[in-house]
Enzyme design. Sequence first.
Site, PDB file in Angstrom:
ATOM      1  N   LYS A 227      -2.535   2.608   3.599  1.00 49.41           N
ATOM      2  CA  LYS A 227      -1.095   2.891   3.689  1.00 49.41           C
ATOM      3  C   LYS A 227      -0.758   3.375   5.100  1.00 49.41           C
ATOM      4  O   LYS A 227      -1.422   4.267   5.628  1.00 49.41           O
ATOM      5  CB  LYS A 227      -0.702   3.942   2.650  1.00 49.41           C
ATOM      6  CG  LYS A 227      -0.810   3.454   1.215  1.00 49.41           C
ATOM      7  CD  LYS A 227      -0.752   4.592   0.214  1.00 49.41           C
ATOM      8  CE  LYS A 227      -2.082   5.297   0.097  1.00 49.41           C
ATOM      9  NZ  LYS A 227      -2.146   6.280  -0.995  1.00 49.41           N
ATOM     10  N   ASP A 260       2.021   7.295  -4.867  1.00 44.80           N
ATOM     11  CA  ASP A 260       1.728   6.979  -6.269  1.00 44.80           C
ATOM     12  C   ASP A 260       2.489   5.731  -6.701  1.00 44.80           C
ATOM     13  O   ASP A 260       1.971   4.898  -7.455  1.00 44.80           O
ATOM     14  CB  ASP A 260       2.091   8.157  -7.167  1.00 44.80           C
ATOM     15  CG  ASP A 260       1.340   9.420  -6.780  1.00 44.80           C
ATOM     16  OD1 ASP A 260       0.189   9.317  -6.345  1.00 44.80           O
ATOM     17  OD2 ASP A 260       1.927  10.520  -6.910  1.00 44.80           O
TER      18      ASP A 260
END
Length: 321
Positions: A227, A260
Site C-alpha cells: 500500500k 482494512d
Amino acid sequence: MNKIDVFTLGETMVLFQAEQMLPLEYVHQFPKQIGGAESNVAIGLTRLGHSVGWASKLGNDPFGRYILKYIRGEGVDTSSCLFTEKAQTGIIFKERLSPEDVNVYYYRKNSAASFMEPADLNEQYIAQAKILHITGITPALSESCYQTVLASIDIAKRNNMTIVFDPNLRLKLWSAEQAKEVFNEIATHADVILPGLDEGQFMTGKTEVEEVAEALMGDADKTIVIKLGSKGAYFHTKNEKAYVAGFPVSQIVDPVGAGDGFAAGILSGLLRNERLETVVKRANAIGAMVVGVSGDVEGLPTLSAVERFMDPISGSRDVKR
C-alpha cells in the site's frame, strides 16, 4: 454450520470517537462505534457479497454484547465468538486534531480478547473457508493470542486454505524487535502479504518499493501488495508486477480503516479469481472511499457502490429513478 468464504479472528473494541477536532481533554461528546481491523475486513467483505466468519473473545458485559450484535447485524457469522467472565471488553478513544492528524488511545491491556487461546478454534468450521485472514495485531495482544494465530495457520495449511497476512503494525502493543520477528515468521507461511510501505521496510530493512516486495517474496510463490497511500499500490508476484494508481480524494475525513477496506477489496477479488491489476484497482478505490467517511466501518461500500465510484459516468446509467 454456516458456510463461509473467509475466516478471520481478532479483537474488536468499542470505539469512542471525538465529535470535535480538539485534544481529547476538551471534548465532551463521544458517539459509540466499533473498531477492530479483522471485523472491519469481515464487514467490508460481507458488503461486497461474501460470507465471512469472525472469531473473538468478548467480555460478558454491555460493550461485548453491543459488539457482537453490531457485527452480526452486518451479516458476519459470529457463531465462533466466545464470552468470558475473566476480563472486560477493550475500549479505544479516537482523537482528531485535523483530518490528517488522528491519534488513538487504547484501553485493551488484559482485555477479554487477550485471553483467546488455541482451544477456542473450531477446525471443522475454519476448514470450510477458502481464505484465512490474519493481522499482526492479534499476536501482539498476549502469548496465548500469538499461539492462537499460529494454530489458525496450522489449520489453514492442513486444509489448503489461502493465508492472507496484513501486518497492521502497532508498536504501542509490543517492542519493535518482537514485532519484526513475529511478522517475518508469519510472512513465511502467508500466500498473500499486504503491508504498507513503512511496514514492509520495517520487516525487510529494504527501502525501495520493489526491493521490499522482492525481499518479502523470497524464493516462494507469493503475492505481495504494498500500500502506497494516495499513490495507490504496487503488486508483485512470480509472473507479474506493476504499480496501480490510487483514486483522488477531495476531502479526508477519517483515515483510520482505509487499510482494512483495501484488504477487503483484495480478498474479494481473490475470491472472484479476477486479474490482480483489477483486484488492486478496486482495493485502491475502497480505501479512497473509506477515508471520506467518519468511523472505521461506516464508509465500507457495497460492490455496486464501489463500481459507481470507479466509473461514475457509466455507473450512473444503472441507477433506476
